[in-house]
Design an enzyme around this catalytic site. Structure first.
Site, PDB file in Angstrom:
ATOM      1  N   TRP A  77       0.867  -1.182   0.000  1.00 61.68           N
ATOM      2  CA  TRP A  77       0.000   0.000   0.000  1.00 61.68           C
ATOM      3  C   TRP A  77       0.903   1.232   0.000  1.00 61.68           C
ATOM      4  O   TRP A  77       1.816   1.333   0.815  1.00 61.68           O
ATOM      5  CB  TRP A  77      -0.924   0.055   1.228  1.00 61.68           C
ATOM      6  CG  TRP A  77      -1.638   1.374   1.264  1.00 61.68           C
ATOM      7  CD1 TRP A  77      -2.669   1.756   0.466  1.00 61.68           C
ATOM      8  CD2 TRP A  77      -1.316   2.508   2.089  1.00 61.68           C
ATOM      9  NE1 TRP A  77      -3.018   3.063   0.743  1.00 61.68           N
ATOM     10  CE2 TRP A  77      -2.217   3.539   1.726  1.00 61.68           C
ATOM     11  CE3 TRP A  77      -0.370   2.746   3.083  1.00 61.68           C
ATOM     12  CZ2 TRP A  77      -2.191   4.803   2.334  1.00 61.68           C
ATOM     13  CZ3 TRP A  77      -0.341   3.998   3.684  1.00 61.68           C
ATOM     14  CH2 TRP A  77      -1.243   5.006   3.308  1.00 61.68           C
ATOM     15  N   GLU A  81      -2.972  -2.922  -2.641  1.00 64.18           N
ATOM     16  CA  GLU A  81      -4.117  -2.342  -1.910  1.00 64.18           C
ATOM     17  C   GLU A  81      -4.445  -0.947  -2.417  1.00 64.18           C
ATOM     18  O   GLU A  81      -3.605  -0.048  -2.391  1.00 64.18           O
ATOM     19  CB  GLU A  81      -3.787  -2.286  -0.415  1.00 64.18           C
ATOM     20  CG  GLU A  81      -4.911  -1.672   0.427  1.00 64.18           C
ATOM     21  CD  GLU A  81      -4.557  -1.592   1.914  1.00 64.18           C
ATOM     22  OE1 GLU A  81      -3.431  -1.978   2.306  1.00 64.18           O
ATOM     23  OE2 GLU A  81      -5.413  -1.122   2.683  1.00 64.18           O
ATOM     24  N   ASP A  95     -11.921   6.919   6.216  1.00 63.52           N
ATOM     25  CA  ASP A  95     -11.091   5.735   6.493  1.00 63.52           C
ATOM     26  C   ASP A  95     -10.552   5.805   7.916  1.00 63.52           C
ATOM     27  O   ASP A  95      -9.352   5.900   8.135  1.00 63.52           O
ATOM     28  CB  ASP A  95      -9.948   5.697   5.469  1.00 63.52           C
ATOM     29  CG  ASP A  95      -9.027   4.517   5.667  1.00 63.52           C
ATOM     30  OD1 ASP A  95      -9.527   3.434   6.008  1.00 63.52           O
ATOM     31  OD2 ASP A  95      -7.801   4.690   5.470  1.00 63.52           O
ATOM     32  N   ASP A 134     -10.576   3.659  10.430  1.00 62.11           N
ATOM     33  CA  ASP A 134      -9.976   2.453  11.017  1.00 62.11           C
ATOM     34  C   ASP A 134     -10.444   2.167  12.435  1.00 62.11           C
ATOM     35  O   ASP A 134      -9.651   1.825  13.305  1.00 62.11           O
ATOM     36  CB  ASP A 134      -8.444   2.530  10.954  1.00 62.11           C
ATOM     37  CG  ASP A 134      -7.929   2.400   9.534  1.00 62.11           C
ATOM     38  OD1 ASP A 134      -8.064   1.316   8.963  1.00 62.11           O
ATOM     39  OD2 ASP A 134      -7.399   3.390   8.988  1.00 62.11           O
ATOM     40  N   LYS A 169      -6.949   2.674  -2.599  1.00 56.01           N
ATOM     41  CA  LYS A 169      -7.566   3.580  -1.636  1.00 56.01           C
ATOM     42  C   LYS A 169      -8.313   4.671  -2.372  1.00 56.01           C
ATOM     43  O   LYS A 169      -7.972   5.014  -3.509  1.00 56.01           O
ATOM     44  CB  LYS A 169      -6.478   4.182  -0.734  1.00 56.01           C
ATOM     45  CG  LYS A 169      -7.021   4.957   0.445  1.00 56.01           C
ATOM     46  CD  LYS A 169      -5.969   5.111   1.533  1.00 56.01           C
ATOM     47  CE  LYS A 169      -6.515   5.916   2.688  1.00 56.01           C
ATOM     48  NZ  LYS A 169      -5.648   5.883   3.858  1.00 56.01           N
ATOM     49  N   HIS A 224     -11.617   1.835   2.351  1.00 56.16           N
ATOM     50  CA  HIS A 224     -11.004   2.521   1.212  1.00 56.16           C
ATOM     51  C   HIS A 224     -11.939   2.734   0.036  1.00 56.16           C
ATOM     52  O   HIS A 224     -11.508   2.795  -1.112  1.00 56.16           O
ATOM     53  CB  HIS A 224      -9.765   1.759   0.749  1.00 56.16           C
ATOM     54  CG  HIS A 224      -8.645   1.848   1.722  1.00 56.16           C
ATOM     55  ND1 HIS A 224      -7.366   1.443   1.443  1.00 56.16           N
ATOM     56  CD2 HIS A 224      -8.603   2.327   2.986  1.00 56.16           C
ATOM     57  CE1 HIS A 224      -6.594   1.643   2.490  1.00 56.16           C
ATOM     58  NE2 HIS A 224      -7.326   2.175   3.441  1.00 56.16           N
ATOM     59  N   HIS A 249      -8.628  -6.326   4.136  1.00 60.65           N
ATOM     60  CA  HIS A 249      -8.320  -5.563   5.334  1.00 60.65           C
ATOM     61  C   HIS A 249      -9.669  -5.230   5.949  1.00 60.65           C
ATOM     62  O   HIS A 249     -10.353  -4.302   5.516  1.00 60.65           O
ATOM     63  CB  HIS A 249      -7.541  -4.278   5.006  1.00 60.65           C
ATOM     64  CG  HIS A 249      -6.066  -4.502   4.942  1.00 60.65           C
ATOM     65  ND1 HIS A 249      -5.152  -3.485   4.816  1.00 60.65           N
ATOM     66  CD2 HIS A 249      -5.344  -5.647   5.031  1.00 60.65           C
ATOM     67  CE1 HIS A 249      -3.933  -3.996   4.813  1.00 60.65           C
ATOM     68  NE2 HIS A 249      -4.012  -5.299   4.935  1.00 60.65           N
ATOM     69  N   ASP A 252      -9.604  -3.090   1.252  1.00 58.65           N
ATOM     70  CA  ASP A 252      -9.708  -2.566   2.619  1.00 58.65           C
ATOM     71  C   ASP A 252     -11.087  -1.940   2.748  1.00 58.65           C
ATOM     72  O   ASP A 252     -11.474  -1.095   1.928  1.00 58.65           O
ATOM     73  CB  ASP A 252      -8.607  -1.525   2.851  1.00 58.65           C
ATOM     74  CG  ASP A 252      -8.615  -0.953   4.258  1.00 58.65           C
ATOM     75  OD1 ASP A 252      -9.680  -0.492   4.710  1.00 58.65           O
ATOM     76  OD2 ASP A 252      -7.550  -0.934   4.906  1.00 58.65           O
ATOM     77  N   ASP A 287      -7.413  -4.495   9.750  1.00 54.06           N
ATOM     78  CA  ASP A 287      -6.715  -3.210   9.678  1.00 54.06           C
ATOM     79  C   ASP A 287      -7.515  -2.145  10.424  1.00 54.06           C
ATOM     80  O   ASP A 287      -8.376  -1.493   9.845  1.00 54.06           O
ATOM     81  CB  ASP A 287      -6.502  -2.800   8.211  1.00 54.06           C
ATOM     82  CG  ASP A 287      -5.599  -1.583   8.083  1.00 54.06           C
ATOM     83  OD1 ASP A 287      -5.092  -1.114   9.118  1.00 54.06           O
ATOM     84  OD2 ASP A 287      -5.401  -1.091   6.951  1.00 54.06           O
TER      85      ASP A 287
HETATM   86  C1  RNT Z   1      -3.728   2.650   4.808  1.00 59.24           C
HETATM   87  C2  RNT Z   1      -3.880   1.218   4.493  1.00 59.24           C
HETATM   88  C3  RNT Z   1      -2.796   0.328   5.002  1.00 59.24           C
HETATM   89  C4  RNT Z   1      -2.357   0.667   6.400  1.00 59.24           C
HETATM   90  C5  RNT Z   1      -1.418  -0.338   7.006  1.00 59.24           C
HETATM   91  C6  RNT Z   1      -0.743   0.176   8.218  1.00 59.24           C
HETATM   92  O1  RNT Z   1      -4.817   3.394   4.475  1.00 59.24           O
HETATM   93  O2  RNT Z   1      -5.121   0.759   4.925  1.00 59.24           O
HETATM   94  O3  RNT Z   1      -3.187  -0.987   4.898  1.00 59.24           O
HETATM   95  O4  RNT Z   1      -3.442   0.856   7.271  1.00 59.24           O
HETATM   96  O5  RNT Z   1      -0.565  -0.790   6.043  1.00 59.24           O
HETATM   97 ZN    ZN Z   2      -5.470  -1.357   4.797  1.00 60.01          ZN
END
Ligand code: RNT
Ligand code: ZN
Length: 414
Positions: A181, A222, A290, A292, A224, A258, A282, A255, A322
């Site tokens: 990523w 990955e 995003d 998390d 985003k 994302h 993720h 993810d 994640d």
């Molecule tokens: C960031 C991505 C990525 C990170 C990690 C730490 O937006 O989601 O995966 O969160 O690699």
């Molecule tokens: Zn991620």
């Protein structure tokens, strides 16, 4: 075996569902738990840049792991309270060495203590290059940076992580997923998106040019949508990486944070799976962006579990987590979040899948509706409690006491 489980098993049998088979299947599904929840995505290197990349842990709850030993102790506690055998997802910034190598100098030996530990614990390993929190990433451009020197620095970093990951996979006897990523993007509207995307593609091509055996290394990419500071354009968008993964045979990482907040990520799996062999997830919980947040037993997660089971995608999906929250106990976040992913899978495994699918095929949407809603009242909790008991993991009050005691024990770290 508890009497609660006995009667639950009978209820599921009456619905045509084998609770024993569901538990046996769940026991085979490893979840790749992310190391970065344990220390707020800080890592163990001498830092040269801002954390950057649009990812940020907020909060100052006491007990952050400050060293590899502290992080491993916290992980051991977490895994002991999560039923089943799982994996650890390590980022390159979590090297365990006194040498202080820069990102383009890392070698396997800087991570060897993690491998020794993982072997002792019976835990699989996954890996990630770290393209943020470094002076060469402070423009929010890395592999797509217009400066060749900076691109080369990051290409070298990426190449080294693949070598390290492949060695980890070989040592562990289980392929190591190395997930790429990059934060590359623009705060304001760019005028040459094509140039940036061509640079990213060319850099990835160089990074990935050495072939590795898939029994040791699996490359993933990955995408985003946007991040803080990269609101206008992300170079590695979903379309960019979907195409890249198809053209190059890599895994595609989805993810859950994302995409646009109204998109249903579970809906994407079956479409993407027609064009890519293997997927990486993720699993995360975006709140407005995003963010998390730690995953809950929310509709999004339940749908993800159901889609994996009903679409037959468990065999070719690697489930990674994640999220990172620094306002609550970090070990509790790991344990509850990971268990929530397992609960979502268990619930899906315990649904009357064949009957639901038959109703849909017969266009009997009333039956599909009634079955879906009535099945929400099935005694999933009794099967989960039985699963935990068989895997020596506590539930309910006992779990709460264990989480409380550990959180108190690490509070003096500050
Ligand atoms: C960031 C991505 C990525 C990170 C990690 C730490 O937006 O989601 O995966 O969160 O690699
Ligand atoms: Zn991620």
């Amino acid at each position: 075996m508890s009497s609660g489980y006995d009667s639950a098993k009978q209820v599921f049998a009456d619905w045509g569902v084998d609770a024993e088979a569901a538990m046996a299947r769940l026991a085979e599904i490893p979840i790749s738990m992310h190391c970065w929840q344990g220390d707020d995505v800080v890592g163990f290197e001498a830092k040269t840049g801002t954390s950057g990349g649009g990812i940020q842990a907020t909060g100052n709850y006491p007990g952050r792991a400050r060293t590899p030993d502290e992080l491993r102790a916290d992980l051991e506690f977490a895994y002991a309270n999560i039923p089943g055998s799982h994996r650890l997802n390590l980022h390159a910034m979590y090297m365990d060495t006194d040498e202080q190598p820069d990102r383009d100098e890392i070698e396997y030996r800087h991570f060897a203590p993690w491998v020794d530990w993982a072997k002792g614990q019976g835990i699989g390993l996954d890996f990630n290059p770290t393209f943020f929190a470094h002076a060469n990433a402070d423009d929010n451009l890395t592999l797509a940076h217009p400066d060749k020197g900076i691109r080369d620095f990051w290409i070298e970093h990426g190449r080294r992580t693949r070598e390290i990951a492949a060695r980890m996979g070989a040592e562990m006897g289980s392929p190591c997923v190395n997930n790429i990523w990059v934060p590359d993007g623009y705060k304001d509207t760019p005028v040459d998106r094509m140039a940036a995307r061509r640079l990213l593609e060319a850099s990835l091509d160089r990074m990935l040019e050495d072939p590795f055996d898939k029994t040791t290394l699996l490359d993933a990419v990955e995408s985003k949508l946007f991040g803080i500071g990269v609101e206008a354009c992300t170079v590695g968008s979903h379309e960019f990486y979907l195409g890249y993964a198809i053209r190059n045979g890599t895994l595609l990482c989805l993810d859950m944070g994302h995409f646009h907040p109204t998109e249903n990520i579970a809906d994407k799996l079956s479409s993407v799976a027609l064009s890519v062999d293997e997927l990486l997830l993720h699993v995360s919980r975006p709140m407005r962006w995003d963010s998390d947040h730690v995953i809950l037993q929310s509709d999004d997660i339940l749908q993800m579990g159901q889609e994996l089971v009903f679409s037959g995608l468990l065999e070719r999906t690697h489930i990674g987590l994640d999220f990172f929250d620094a306002t609550i106990s970090r070990t509790a976040a790991w344990v509850i979040g990971t268990r929530n992913m397992q609960k979502a899978l268990l619930r899906a495994l315990l649904l009357p899948e064949a009957e639901l699918k038959a109703a849909e095929t017969a266009l009997d949407f009333s039956k599909r509706f009634i079955l879906s809603e009535e099945s929400k009242d099935l005694p999933f909790a009794a099967v989960w409690a039985e699963f935990c008991e068989r895997h020596d993991a506590p539930t309910g009050r006992a779990l709460m006491s264990a989480l409380d005691a550990y959180k108190a024990s690490v509070a003096p770290r500050g």
